[in-house]
Design a protein around this motif. Sequence first.
Motif, mmCIF file in Angstrom:
data_model
loop_
_atom_site.group_PDB
_atom_site.id
_atom_site.type_symbol
_atom_site.label_atom_id
_atom_site.label_comp_id
_atom_site.label_asym_id
_atom_site.label_seq_id
_atom_site.Cartn_x
_atom_site.Cartn_y
_atom_site.Cartn_z
ATOM 1 N N PRO A 306 0.811 -1.225 0.000
ATOM 2 C CA PRO A 306 0.000 0.000 0.000
ATOM 3 C C PRO A 306 0.843 1.274 0.000
ATOM 4 O O PRO A 306 0.439 2.289 -0.567
ATOM 5 C CB PRO A 306 -0.836 -0.126 1.277
ATOM 6 C CG PRO A 306 -0.143 -1.146 2.119
ATOM 7 C CD PRO A 306 0.517 -2.081 1.170
ATOM 8 N N ARG A 307 2.033 1.224 0.598
ATOM 9 C CA ARG A 307 2.895 2.402 0.641
ATOM 10 C C ARG A 307 3.439 2.768 -0.742
ATOM 11 O O ARG A 307 3.840 3.904 -0.974
ATOM 12 C CB ARG A 307 4.067 2.142 1.588
ATOM 13 C CG ARG A 307 3.659 1.986 3.044
ATOM 14 C CD ARG A 307 4.836 1.572 3.927
ATOM 15 N NE ARG A 307 5.934 2.529 3.874
ATOM 16 C CZ ARG A 307 7.160 2.245 3.462
ATOM 17 N NH1 ARG A 307 7.459 1.019 3.056
ATOM 18 N NH2 ARG A 307 8.105 3.167 3.469
ATOM 19 N N CYS A 308 3.452 1.799 -1.666
ATOM 20 C CA CYS A 308 4.026 2.038 -2.993
ATOM 21 C C CYS A 308 3.180 2.994 -3.834
ATOM 22 O O CYS A 308 3.691 3.584 -4.792
ATOM 23 C CB CYS A 308 4.193 0.717 -3.746
ATOM 24 S SG CYS A 308 5.433 -0.386 -3.019
ATOM 25 N N GLN A 309 1.898 3.132 -3.493
ATOM 26 C CA GLN A 309 1.026 4.031 -4.246
ATOM 27 C C GLN A 309 0.371 5.100 -3.369
ATOM 28 O O GLN A 309 -0.211 6.051 -3.897
ATOM 29 C CB GLN A 309 -0.071 3.229 -4.960
ATOM 30 C CG GLN A 309 0.443 2.286 -6.043
ATOM 31 C CD GLN A 309 1.119 3.007 -7.192
ATOM 32 O OE1 GLN A 309 0.723 4.116 -7.557
ATOM 33 N NE2 GLN A 309 2.151 2.402 -7.752
ATOM 34 N N ALA A 310 0.473 4.955 -2.050
ATOM 35 C CA ALA A 310 -0.209 5.878 -1.140
ATOM 36 C C ALA A 310 0.122 7.349 -1.371
ATOM 37 O O ALA A 310 -0.764 8.210 -1.245
ATOM 38 C CB ALA A 310 0.100 5.495 0.312
#
Length: 430
Positions: A306-310
């Motif tokens: 999730p951090r890759c696009q957040a």
Amino acid sequence: MHFSKKCSVFKVVLSALLIVALLQMIYLSFLSRLHGKQQRYRFSELFGGSGKRNGNPEKNTRKEHVRYSLSTGGIFDSSGQYRVYKNLIKSDFSTNHKPGADPSANILALATHTTINNLHHLDSLLERWQNPLSVAIFAHGQDAKFATALVYALSTFCPQIQSLVDFHLVCHSGEMASFPDQDREHFLGLEDCDAVFARLETHRDQFKNYAIGSNVSYPNNLLRNVARGGTEASYILVLDIDMVPSADLHPQFLAMVTRREPLSDEVFVMPAFEIRHTRKMPATKSELVQLYQVGEVRPFYEELCPRCQAPTNYSQWVNRHARGAGPLEVAYTLSWTDPWEPFYIGPRRVPLYDESFRQYGFNRISQACELHVAGYRFSVLTSAFVVHQGFKVQGEFHAKKDEENRRNRLLFRSFKEGLKTKYPSSPRRC
């Protein structure tokens, strides 16, 4: 007397049946000859040209170009491990677009990459993106000949592919591709565009791109660079082949850059989503937002990373002009933060992808990191987006995913150190 009448009726019925059977045989013979004639015509298209002109056989220029491209032996990549056949097949657009021609015709192109096992996605991608497209294909072993045959058939039988798609082939340096002149079973049954895609479907998902073989690495960043280098467009959108952009992106982007000249250090981000397999791809922002609100669409990689696009800030994007009305504009501008890997439209001069990254992990993040250090800003567009078909979930990945990710994480650390030398005056770091 009664028996004689029965016998006469029987003879009449029998004669009628014989006549019907004879007519059926004549009809089937006609169909067989017609099919054979069609097959010979199709093979003539593939191998010997499409007819005669001024009494002489017409040369199959597409075949001649493919054979010439293959005869060059390709070129080696910088590592010497891969052989690249650039512009193995050129589209009518690339062939006919001359320097000095209408520049608006070549503003934006899409670049993508795949193996032959995922090339069937080209059909749905072209259905959405009806504009110049550059495709880099990685083929290993016998797949090199199969890939050559199939892309040649696609460019022969599919008018839209013939018009818009450039194909490039990458294989190991120790392997060479060849045109299957004496090995024509690859073409048997290929009578039209649908038949070629049906053949590609039979190779669908035989292996994941990242699980080709125990000693075969998928060179994703090399493929991205080959596809990028295969177009002369001013701006390029790089996508994986199983993703599609929003509808009308090409004319909307062209209109936007006509109204508003992009900054020299600007790339245009499109929020990335994934959609449940059973759902139809949304065409507009309003359609996407409706599916997003009921959980049928979610941010790309939401389960895996999730951090890759957040950093895209999905809530801000969804709530801003949720109906997607109005012309395409910049909604807001962001600075890059680790580990963001945005999908974006960028000018062709942006830094290339680092080709030492292969297989799974850090291949796109590394390039986004370099853009940040090089001084680029990330402008998020109001209504443009990209969508991946199907939710990404842990259980569907290949077995060596975590091992590859760990190896590429170490490579990423040394890559970031190298950026300090490459951009010594930049105050930015990853």
